[in-house]
Design a protein around this motif. Structure first.
Motif, PDB file in Angstrom:
ATOM      1  N   SER A 104       0.823  -1.215   0.000  1.00  0.00           N
ATOM      2  CA  SER A 104       0.000   0.000   0.000  1.00  0.00           C
ATOM      3  C   SER A 104       0.857   1.265   0.000  1.00  0.00           C
ATOM      4  N   ASP A 105       1.994   1.220   0.755  1.00  0.00           N
ATOM      5  CA  ASP A 105       2.864   2.407   0.797  1.00  0.00           C
ATOM      6  C   ASP A 105       3.400   2.738  -0.588  1.00  0.00           C
ATOM      7  N   LYS A 106       3.728   1.687  -1.330  1.00  0.00           N
ATOM      8  CA  LYS A 106       4.273   1.900  -2.687  1.00  0.00           C
ATOM      9  C   LYS A 106       3.208   2.536  -3.583  1.00  0.00           C
ATOM     10  N   VAL A 107       1.952   2.087  -3.411  1.00  0.00           N
ATOM     11  CA  VAL A 107       0.855   2.652  -4.213  1.00  0.00           C
ATOM     12  C   VAL A 107       0.698   4.135  -3.868  1.00  0.00           C
ATOM     13  N   THR A 108       0.752   4.451  -2.565  1.00  0.00           N
ATOM     14  CA  THR A 108       0.617   5.854  -2.135  1.00  0.00           C
ATOM     15  C   THR A 108       1.749   6.702  -2.724  1.00  0.00           C
ATOM     16  N   GLN A 109       2.971   6.174  -2.660  1.00  0.00           N
ATOM     17  CA  GLN A 109       4.124   6.909  -3.231  1.00  0.00           C
ATOM     18  C   GLN A 109       3.940   7.128  -4.734  1.00  0.00           C
ATOM     19  N   ALA A 110       3.448   6.086  -5.402  1.00  0.00           N
ATOM     20  CA  ALA A 110       3.250   6.183  -6.857  1.00  0.00           C
ATOM     21  C   ALA A 110       2.176   7.222  -7.199  1.00  0.00           C
ATOM     22  N   MET A 111       1.148   7.328  -6.342  1.00  0.00           N
ATOM     23  CA  MET A 111       0.104   8.344  -6.556  1.00  0.00           C
ATOM     24  C   MET A 111       0.702   9.742  -6.428  1.00  0.00           C
ATOM     25  N   GLU A 112       1.555   9.906  -5.422  1.00  0.00           N
ATOM     26  CA  GLU A 112       2.235  11.200  -5.224  1.00  0.00           C
ATOM     27  C   GLU A 112       3.118  11.517  -6.424  1.00  0.00           C
ATOM     28  N   ASN A 113       3.795  10.489  -6.923  1.00  0.00           N
ATOM     29  CA  ASN A 113       4.709  10.674  -8.058  1.00  0.00           C
ATOM     30  C   ASN A 113       3.950  11.139  -9.313  1.00  0.00           C
ATOM     31  N   VAL A 114       2.741  10.633  -9.507  1.00  0.00           N
ATOM     32  CA  VAL A 114       1.932  11.070 -10.663  1.00  0.00           C
ATOM     33  C   VAL A 114       1.669  12.576 -10.538  1.00  0.00           C
ATOM     34  N   LYS A 115       1.297  13.004  -9.320  1.00  0.00           N
ATOM     35  CA  LYS A 115       0.973  14.427  -9.117  1.00  0.00           C
ATOM     36  C   LYS A 115       2.204  15.314  -9.323  1.00  0.00           C
ATOM     37  N   THR A 116       3.343  14.896  -8.761  1.00  0.00           N
ATOM     38  CA  THR A 116       4.561  15.704  -8.899  1.00  0.00           C
ATOM     39  C   THR A 116       4.983  15.781 -10.364  1.00  0.00           C
ATOM     40  N   THR A 117       4.898  14.639 -11.056  1.00  0.00           N
ATOM     41  CA  THR A 117       5.293  14.612 -12.473  1.00  0.00           C
ATOM     42  C   THR A 117       4.400  15.561 -13.268  1.00  0.00           C
ATOM     43  N   ARG A 118       3.126  15.560 -12.934  1.00  0.00           N
ATOM     44  CA  ARG A 118       2.169  16.450 -13.619  1.00  0.00           C
ATOM     45  C   ARG A 118       2.522  17.918 -13.381  1.00  0.00           C
ATOM     46  N   GLU A 119       2.825  18.242 -12.121  1.00  0.00           N
ATOM     47  CA  GLU A 119       3.167  19.643 -11.798  1.00  0.00           C
ATOM     48  C   GLU A 119       4.406  20.125 -12.555  1.00  0.00           C
ATOM     49  N   ASN A 120       5.362  19.207 -12.757  1.00  0.00           N
ATOM     50  CA  ASN A 120       6.630  19.591 -13.396  1.00  0.00           C
ATOM     51  C   ASN A 120       6.643  19.361 -14.909  1.00  0.00           C
ATOM     52  N   ALA A 121       5.497  18.973 -15.475  1.00  0.00           N
ATOM     53  CA  ALA A 121       5.489  18.594 -16.902  1.00  0.00           C
ATOM     54  C   ALA A 121       5.852  19.770 -17.812  1.00  0.00           C
ATOM     55  N   ALA A 122       6.732  19.513 -18.789  1.00  0.00           N
ATOM     56  CA  ALA A 122       7.136  20.555 -19.745  1.00  0.00           C
ATOM     57  C   ALA A 122       5.997  20.852 -20.710  1.00  0.00           C
ATOM     58  N   ILE A 123       5.226  19.810 -21.059  1.00  0.00           N
ATOM     59  CA  ILE A 123       4.127  19.991 -22.007  1.00  0.00           C
ATOM     60  C   ILE A 123       2.817  19.712 -21.293  1.00  0.00           C
TER      61      ILE A 123
END
Ligand SMILES: Cc1cc2nc3c(=O)[nH]c(=O)nc-3n(C[C@H](O)[C@H](O)[C@H](O)COP(=O)(O)OP(=O)(O)OC[C@H]3O[C@@H](n4cnc5c(N)ncnc54)[C@H](O)[C@@H]3O)c2cc1C
Length: 401
Positions: free
Chosen positions: A361-380
């Motif tokens: 479950s912790d890995k899933v939570t981290q992966a959810m956070e990673n989606v959000k961070t990646t979205r915030e930093n997206a070049a396009i």
């Protein structure tokens, strides 16, 4: 019987398969294209920090990881039907059937057509086709071309064509019709252009980006838009001109362009002919969702995500047991977000399979956070309000459950 079948070997599908293999699930990845990588294969652009995003190299990295984990990937296989069984799914393809307990749809996106009179002539292609010919198949699409459609994708691909040594006359709008709608409206287009300003070495666009949310500044910029266009990488972008016809007998010979008002209406008497031998039509992208519909997955129309999208939650689960989605099928975003969603989907599947023997479950939570961070930093960013779109989808999912 597989634990997971992944349809689509783009960044989402490959990342999901890797995550599943890391938890030792029996996985098959299917793709109709002769080689894995999806739309990643055509991508090449410089990010705002000056680094280059090279999709072919990114694909190699994903494939190396998948190979190390002995992931089964089969290409040149087209999925045309899926049956929901009591124990999972039966995936029907042109090369036989595959049974699986869990199914991940990572089928990506498709291009919206923008019809223009003369668009059936040889030499007219979608902007995505020009990208694939240039960067994947290394075929020269023509000598001098023009792009009809000004959006995030066409600006990025125009640069790729230029880097390949292809001459682009300019970028103009398609004329407004019942299909092109907002894509031919200068006000709407200007908002989109401002969102890619950070990709352009143009003082005008940098100025515009500061006032992106101020309507009166946008309107003023449109009113005084230079008649020679605003240059991006030396190529004029005309938000106050539209292609009204593509001309030629055997193939494209020229286009007829006219000036338009700030609302996209033609200004009679302003027509001009421009000699070109190819035309790229850029109508935008929409999620490729047909397979989700075949299984009976519910849909929600969300403008900010690019259209009709299968209902899913933040963990990439749909209301149908065992059915997951990731990547552009869930909404139009860049490849990094698609890959992050793929990893998340893979972990969600692994969690559902291994619930009694491992706590991931912790890995899933981290992966959810990673989606959000990646979205915030997206070049396009393809659509404004992507976060609002994602929030609407979360609400829609809970309404179904
Ligand atoms: C024409 C085009 C150009 C793009 N250019 C850029 C760009 O320059 N930069 C950027 O950031 N983003 C770009 N994108 C957005 C792009 O979709 C994402 O960057 C990213 O590739 C999405 O990843 P994905 O894994 O969701 O889908 P994709 O990378 O699209 O992969 C989906 C895969 O599913 C396969 N597939 C679909 N249906 C079936 C089926 N029925 N049977 C078998 N296989 C199937 C396809 O062959 C494809 O390989 C582009 C999209 C398109 C459509």
């Amino acid at each position: 019987m597989y634990d997971v079948v992944v349809i689509g070997a783009g960044p989402a599908g490959l990342s999901a398969a890797i995550a599943c293999r890391e938890w030792d699930l029996h996985v098959l990845v299917i793709d109709e294209y002769p080689q894995p990588g999806g739309r990643l294969l055509g991508q090449l652009y410089q990010e705002s920090n000056g680094e280059w995003w090279n999709g072919i190299e990114e694909t190699k990295k994903l494939l190396q990881k998948a190979t190390e984990l002995e992931t089964e990937i089969r290409c040149s296989i087209s999925v045309h039907h899926i049956e929901k069984l009591n124990t999972g799914f039966c995936v029907h393809t042109n090369k036989g059937r595959y049974n699986t307990e869990n199914l991940l749809l990572a089928t990506g996106a498709a291009e919206t057509p923008a019809p223009i009179p003369g668009w059936t002539l040889p030499g007219v292609m979608s902007i995505g086709a020009a990208q694939v010919m240039t960067n994947v198949q290394r075929v020269r699409v023509g000598k001098t071309g023009i792009i009809a459609g000004i959006n995030v994708l066409s600006v990025a691909i125009a640069r790729e064509l230029q880097l390949a040594g292809i001459d682009l006359h300019s970028m103009v709008l398609p004329t407004v019709n019942s299909v092109t709608k907002q894509a031919g409206n200068p006000k709407h287009v200007m908002e989109g252009l401002i969102r890619v300003a950070h990709l352009a070495p143009s003082a005008f666009l940098r100025f515009g980006s500061k006032f992106a949310k101020t309507t009166w500044v946008r309107d003023l910029a449109l009113q005084f838009y230079p008649s020679g266009g605003v240059k991006m990488w030396g190529m004029p972008i005309h938000v106050r001109k539209a292609i009204i016809e593509i001309n030629g007998t055997e193939q494209v010979e020229s286009v007829t362009v006219c000036k338009v008002t700030a609302d996209g209406e033609r200004i009679p008497g302003t027509e001009e002919t421009i000699d070109v031998d190819f035309v790229c039509i850029a109508g935008g992208l929409y999620p490729l969702v047909e397979l989700a519909s075949v299984i009976g997955c519910p849909f929600q129309y969300i403008e900010e995500l690019g259209g009709h999208v299968p209902v899913h939650n933040e963990q990439m689960e749909t209301p149908i047991e065992g059915l997951y989605v990731a990547g552009n099928i869930t909404g139009i975003e860049g490849a990094k977000v698609a890959a992050a969603q793929g990893t998340l989907a893979g972990l969600s599947i692994a969690r559902s399979r291994l619930i009694d023997i491992a706590d991931i479950s912790d890995k899933v939570t981290q992966a959810m956070e990673n989606v959000k961070t990646t979205r915030e930093n997206a070049a396009i960013q393809f659509h404004p309000g992507i976060n609002e779109g994602r929030a609407k989808m979360e609400k829609a999912f809970h309404a179904y459950m």
